[in-house]
Design an enzyme around this catalytic site. Sequence first.
Site, PDB file in Angstrom:
ATOM      1  N   SER A   1     -60.866  81.542  25.701  1.00 23.43           N
ATOM      2  CA  SER A   1     -61.954  80.612  26.509  1.00 23.43           C
ATOM      3  C   SER A   1     -63.973  81.751  26.601  1.00 23.43           C
ATOM      4  CB  SER A   1     -62.327  79.691  27.858  1.00 23.43           C
ATOM      5  OG  SER A   1     -63.355  78.853  27.675  1.00 23.43           O
TER       6      SER A   1
ATOM      7  N   ASP B   1     -59.941  69.351  22.740  1.00 18.17           N
ATOM      8  CA  ASP B   1     -60.127  70.221  23.908  1.00 18.17           C
ATOM      9  C   ASP B   1     -61.760  69.889  24.335  1.00 18.17           C
ATOM     10  OD1 ASP B   1     -61.525  72.382  25.115  1.00 18.17           O
ATOM     11  OD2 ASP B   1     -60.784  74.284  24.053  1.00 18.17           O
TER      12      ASP B   1
ATOM     13  N   HIS C   1     -57.678  72.702  26.168  1.00 20.04           N
ATOM     14  CA  HIS C   1     -57.935  74.075  26.524  1.00 20.04           C
ATOM     15  C   HIS C   1     -57.050  74.403  27.672  1.00 20.04           C
ATOM     16  CE1 HIS C   1     -61.237  76.530  26.831  1.00 20.04           C
ATOM     17  NE2 HIS C   1     -62.023  76.658  27.498  1.00 20.04           N
TER      18      HIS C   1
HETATM   19  N1  LIG Z   1     -61.735  74.058  37.478  1.00 20.06           N
HETATM   20  C1  LIG Z   1     -62.024  73.629  35.536  1.00 20.06           C
HETATM   21  C2  LIG Z   1     -61.314  74.051  34.819  1.00 20.06           C
HETATM   22  C3  LIG Z   1     -61.598  75.770  34.412  1.00 20.06           C
HETATM   23  C4  LIG Z   1     -60.696  75.610  33.161  1.00 20.06           C
HETATM   24  O1  LIG Z   1     -61.146  75.061  32.810  1.00 20.06           O
HETATM   25  N2  LIG Z   1     -60.721  77.140  32.772  1.00 20.06           N
HETATM   26  C5  LIG Z   1     -59.770  77.247  31.909  1.00 20.06           C
HETATM   27  C6  LIG Z   1     -61.252  78.227  30.835  1.00 20.06           C
HETATM   28  S1  LIG Z   1     -62.007  77.766  30.704  1.00 20.06           S
HETATM   29  C7  LIG Z   1     -63.470  78.632  30.026  1.00 20.06           C
HETATM   30  O2  LIG Z   1     -63.659  80.291  29.665  1.00 20.06           O
HETATM   31  C8  LIG Z   1     -58.734  78.332  32.571  1.00 20.06           C
HETATM   32  O3  LIG Z   1     -57.670  78.704  31.484  1.00 20.06           O
HETATM   33  N3  LIG Z   1     -58.150  77.606  33.988  1.00 20.06           N
HETATM   34  C9  LIG Z   1     -57.208  78.045  34.154  1.00 20.06           C
HETATM   35  C10 LIG Z   1     -56.299  77.362  33.977  1.00 20.06           C
HETATM   36  O4  LIG Z   1     -55.398  78.202  34.486  1.00 20.06           O
HETATM   37  O5  LIG Z   1     -55.624  76.365  34.201  1.00 20.06           O
HETATM   38  C11 LIG Z   1     -62.988  72.577  36.275  1.00 20.06           C
HETATM   39  O6  LIG Z   1     -62.092  71.642  37.714  1.00 20.06           O
HETATM   40  O7  LIG Z   1     -62.536  71.703  34.968  1.00 20.06           O
END
Ligand SMILES: N[C@@H](CCC(=O)N[C@@H](CSC=O)C(=O)NCC(=O)O)C(=O)O
Length: 282
Positions: free
Chosen positions: A149, A225, A258
Site C-alpha cells: 500500500s 480490496d 487489503h
Molecule cells: N485504520 C484504518 C485502516 C488502515 C489500513 O488498512 N492500513 C493498512 C495499510 S493501508 C495503506 O497504506 C495496514 O496495513 N494496516 C495494518 C494492519 O495490520 O492491517 C481503518 O480504520 O480503516
Amino acid sequence: MTTMTTVSEAKAFGGTQGVYRHASTATGTDMTFAVFVPAHEAGERLPVLWYLSGLTCTHANVMDKGGYARACAEHRIMLVAPDTSPRGEGVADDPAWDMGQGAGFYVDATEAPWAPHFRMRTYIEDELPALVAAEFPVDMGAQAITGHSMGGHGALTIALRHPDRFRSCTAFAPIVAPSQVPWGEKALGGYLGQDRAAWRAHDAVAMIEDGARFPDLLVDQGEADNFLAEQLRPDLLATACADAGIDLTLRMQPGYDHSYHFISTFMADHVAWAAGRLRNTV
Ligand SMILES: N[C@@H](CCC(=O)N[C@@H](CSC=O)C(=O)NCC(=O)O)C(=O)O
C-alpha cells in the site's frame, strides 16, 4: 553512525527475528525496526529484502502477520522492516490515520509542521542501509525491495530511483500514483507543498512517464480490496509500464482484500521472486 540497541530477539525457522532501536539523525527521533536473519554460515553475507509497510503500521505488523520467515529462511535472505514514520510527543501528528505519525509516505517533508522530523526518504534510502550494513551479515550488493500500500508506493519509487541498487522490486496492493488519488494528494500536499510538479519525483507512474525504468516488477492486488478503485489504481501502473516497455506482472487476486491475510498468502511468492533475482537464477 548511531548506536543500535537490541529490543528483542527470538529464534524463528532456524534464524533470528529481532527488533532494534537507534537514535536517527535523519528524523531526529528514536527509530525502531525489525530484522530477520536466517541461519547462515560463519562469515557468510546474506542478500537482503526490504519491506516497507503501509499506513498506520509500525515494524511489527509484517513481523507478526506477514509470514515471511519460512520463505526467507529457505532462500537464506535477510528481511528488514522499518517503521513508517518518526514518532513521539515532540513530533507533529494529524488526527487522521492517513497523515502524520504512521504515515510518512517515504518522502522528506519540506513543509511545516512536518519538515523537522518527517525525513523518511533519507532514513530509508541512506541512514538505515548504512546502519544495517554495519551491524548485520548483509551483502549490500544484493538488495531487493517490496512493500504494501503506502509501502508499495515507497518500494516502487525507491526502486525506480535506484535501479542499480535493487535487483528486485515487488509490491502488494501499492499506491501507484499518489498524485492522482486522495491519500497521496493529502500526504504529498502536506509534506511537499501544493506545487504538484514537486510530487512527480515521488509518484511511480509519473516517474515512469518521466523516464525512470526498472527491468521487471511483480504486483499482487486483491480484487476485493476496498481501496482498489479510489486509492490504489493498478491500471495506471499497467498503462505506464506498457507505454515504457517495463515488464510488469500484475496479478489480480479474486476475493482478497487489503489485509495481512492477503499479504501473507502471497508473501512466499514475493520472496521467491526476489530470491531468483538476488541469486541470478532467473
Ligand atoms: N485504520 C484504518 C485502516 C488502515 C489500513 O488498512 N492500513 C493498512 C495499510 S493501508 C495503506 O497504506 C495496514 O496495513 N494496516 C495494518 C494492519 O495490520 O492491517 C481503518 O480504520 O480503516
